[in-house]
Design an enzyme around this catalytic site. Structure first.
Site, PDB file in Angstrom:
ATOM      1  CG  ASP A 154       3.023   1.123  -3.032  1.00 43.81           C
ATOM      2  OD1 ASP A 154       3.559   2.221  -2.807  1.00 43.81           O
ATOM      3  OD2 ASP A 154       3.528   0.036  -2.672  1.00 43.81           O
ATOM      4  CB  ALA A 191       9.187   5.040   5.850  1.00 45.36           C
ATOM      5  CD  GLU A 237      13.616  -2.211  -3.308  1.00 46.84           C
ATOM      6  OE1 GLU A 237      12.514  -1.658  -3.180  1.00 46.84           O
ATOM      7  OE2 GLU A 237      14.064  -3.062  -2.525  1.00 46.84           O
ATOM      8  CE  LYS A 286       6.343   0.617  -4.401  1.00 46.27           C
ATOM      9  NZ  LYS A 286       6.497  -0.563  -3.651  1.00 46.27           N
ATOM     10  NE  ARG A 302      16.406   4.481  -3.355  1.00 47.17           N
ATOM     11  CZ  ARG A 302      16.783   3.652  -2.378  1.00 47.17           C
ATOM     12  NH1 ARG A 302      18.071   3.517  -2.099  1.00 47.17           N
ATOM     13  NH2 ARG A 302      15.907   2.954  -1.700  1.00 47.17           N
ATOM     14  CG  ASN A 303      11.953   2.418  -8.176  1.00 47.53           C
ATOM     15  OD1 ASN A 303      12.571   1.579  -8.813  1.00 47.53           O
ATOM     16  ND2 ASN A 303      11.735   2.316  -6.873  1.00 47.53           N
ATOM     17  N   GLY A 333       0.807  -1.217   0.000  1.00 47.00           N
ATOM     18  CA  GLY A 333       0.000   0.000   0.000  1.00 47.00           C
ATOM     19  C   GLY A 333       0.837   1.262   0.000  1.00 47.00           C
TER      20      GLY A 333
END
Lengths: 346, 346
Positions: A257, A145, A294, A196, A266-267, A141
């Site tokens: 998300d 953070a 990632e 995502k 970063r993506n 979801g």
């Protein structure tokens, strides 16, 4: 009151200590060996995590990995694994050293794996590697953070094959600001959580690919909205291919998300560079040097899904454009003429 | 080559002349009586629509309403009605004056109506008012007119009860930059096109309700992503209640159009004001003085849907928060504790 052990003092593991502690639980936050400096900083009076803005509630016990013992895991009603995907093997090994009874473990770690030629999620590959795993819970979801740690309103989903177990885990963490759905589509939540990142690269590339000088943010809007819609639909099809439910892609773990991931992190930064017609090598050696993106790992696995799909791959034009750019074959170019609109074919 | 008549020289009607003309069709753009000044401006050499950046292709014939005759409608293979919702009665009357044979009419105009105590879309109420209507086509999806006129990549959906007719209409307008899906869920596309204005108010309110000084745009992200997801799900349920398909809300006309509407336009500006704890009267008499905010009209109709829903209205916390704020009962407050997460109930 429950005892909650969080393994890994990354931003997400650390942030989860806030609602758990606000609910009156006894929380132990244990760093990985890579977190020693962060742990020392948080142990100092008034100390904060370097990527969070506020100190943790004083009731959270922050310890270094060296101080973690089997007494801590014995006591834990639930363990949260808060490492990022490269840390998953360390976390599995550490749990196997420590666990002396079956324990429920909730993972914020996300990833796709290959096994026997098929693409599967960590929900398929991780449980069999942990000797005394009770229930595997996946957390998904739209949750940055830092915002959760600031107690900003956040919605997430806790998933387990056994929905009752997901409900029990969610009940430990749910607060007025941290609203938790539960799901029994563990594989779907895990798949979307990984996908995502991948799709955020493509949607973010579209934000910079067609600049609009008249807007404050410099971005045109039609191409991004089309790509966002396309991303959700391709995510739903890929989610189904790895064994999840399509509907999960249309909910918090999928479109929710993706919404929060586009435009931050970063993506998204890689996507913005690709949209400006930089190639992936330039981006990863310059503006993103020494960073882990990632979505690139996910791209490698998704490429193997697409490979051998034959004519059916026409349904995944955005997936293909992202793979080609991220694996370095081409500049990012999402050809709108290839937009797959099923009812079109006439 | 086809003959296309566009009724109304608003931004969307005018923008649609671009792909139609690029496809080699003979396009007549006819203003409403309120468009005389805009028409005169566009008729001048190099003249542009005041809200678009580029002049129309020279092949488009721009005329004032007074110059429009039944010869023009006789020739038209398709008529586009490009007026906004307050202009729909004028458009219906004008078509009844002019049409001498059954003609396909595509509407960019969107709205919800009440009829016999039920809430229905223009697709239900408008056709019976036009004497010689061939097929009613609804146009939806994420399309800012100015970007379409600049030929930026845009995806949209053309809907008709008779899908073959929608395909024929889409074929006239589809270009490499204007990608068109077709749908037979006319009611769903019309419902979502109206509802997205309404929900854009609420999602935009969430963008300003929880500021984040550390971000360039000053906005926190978790609350907005949660509200966006919630909006799509409530839109799907409302879409179904007025006779559309849930799936339409999860596609271009629903989440796609909501994506483009949040962050731009008058509905979003009202939402931003509400999120800053201004009340609707302040916003509509000051920063939005003399502007039409279509989501407010939609709110009145949706309020009648919610009224009498009884306990079921618990599934629509965002809808309720928007209605209460927009109809002036309260300041905007979307209580995350009321977030409806079905599987939660345990």
């Amino acid at each position: 009151m429950a005892n909650i052990l969080i393994l890994g003092a990354g931003v997400m593991g650390t942030a989860l200590a806030v609602p758990a502690s606000d609910n009156g639980h006894a929380v132990v936050l244990s760093g990985t060996p890579l977190d020693d400096a962060v742990v020392a900083r948080m142990q100092a009076p008034g100390g904060t995590h370097p990527k969070l803005d506020a100190p943790l509630p004083g009731t959270v016990r922050v310890i270094a990995d060296a101080a973690l013992t089997a007494e801590d895991t014995d006591k834990a009603d639930l363990i949260v694994v808060g490492v990022s995907s490269p840390g998953i093997t360390w976390a599995v090994d550490r749990l196997n050293e420590l666990l002396r009874r079956e324990t429920t473990v909730a993972f914020v770690t996300k990833g796709l794996d290959r096994r026997d030629g098929a693409v599967v999620t960590f929900a398929e590959t991780v449980p069999e590697r942990i000797n005394r795993l009770g229930t595997f819970i996946g957390i998904g979801g739209p949750c940055i953070a830092r915002e959760l740690a600031l107690r900003l309103p956040t919605a997430s989903v806790y998933a387990a094959r056994n929905e009752a177990a997901a409900k029990r885990a969610a009940a430990l963490f749910r607060t007025p600001y941290y609203r938790l759905a539960v799901s029994d589509d563990l594989t779907g939540v895990e798949a979307c959580a990984a996908l995502k990142n991948f799709f955020a690269i493509g949607v973010s590339a579209m934000q910079t690919r067609y600049p609009d000088a008249l807007r404050a943010d410099g971005q045109s809007k039609n191409p991004t909205a089309a790509a966002f819609t396309q991303a959700v639909h391709e995510m739903a099809m890929l989610c189904e291919m790895v064994g999840g439910a399509r509907s999960t892609a249309f909910d918090l773990a999928g479109l929710g998300d993706l919404h929060v991931t586009v435009g931050g992190g970063r993506n998204s930064r890689l996507g913005h560079s690709l949209g400006r017609k930089r190639n992936v090598e330039e981006a990863m050696t310059q503006e993103l040097a020494n960073e882990t993106v990632e979505g690139i790992d996910t791209a490698r696995v998704v490429a193997s899904l697409l490979h051998g799909m034959g004519r059916d791959s026409v349904r995944f034009p955005l997936t293909k454009a992202i793979i080609d750019a991220v694996l370095g074959k081409t500049l990012f170019e999402f050809d709108f003429e290839k937009l797959y609109l099923p009812a079109n074919a006439g």
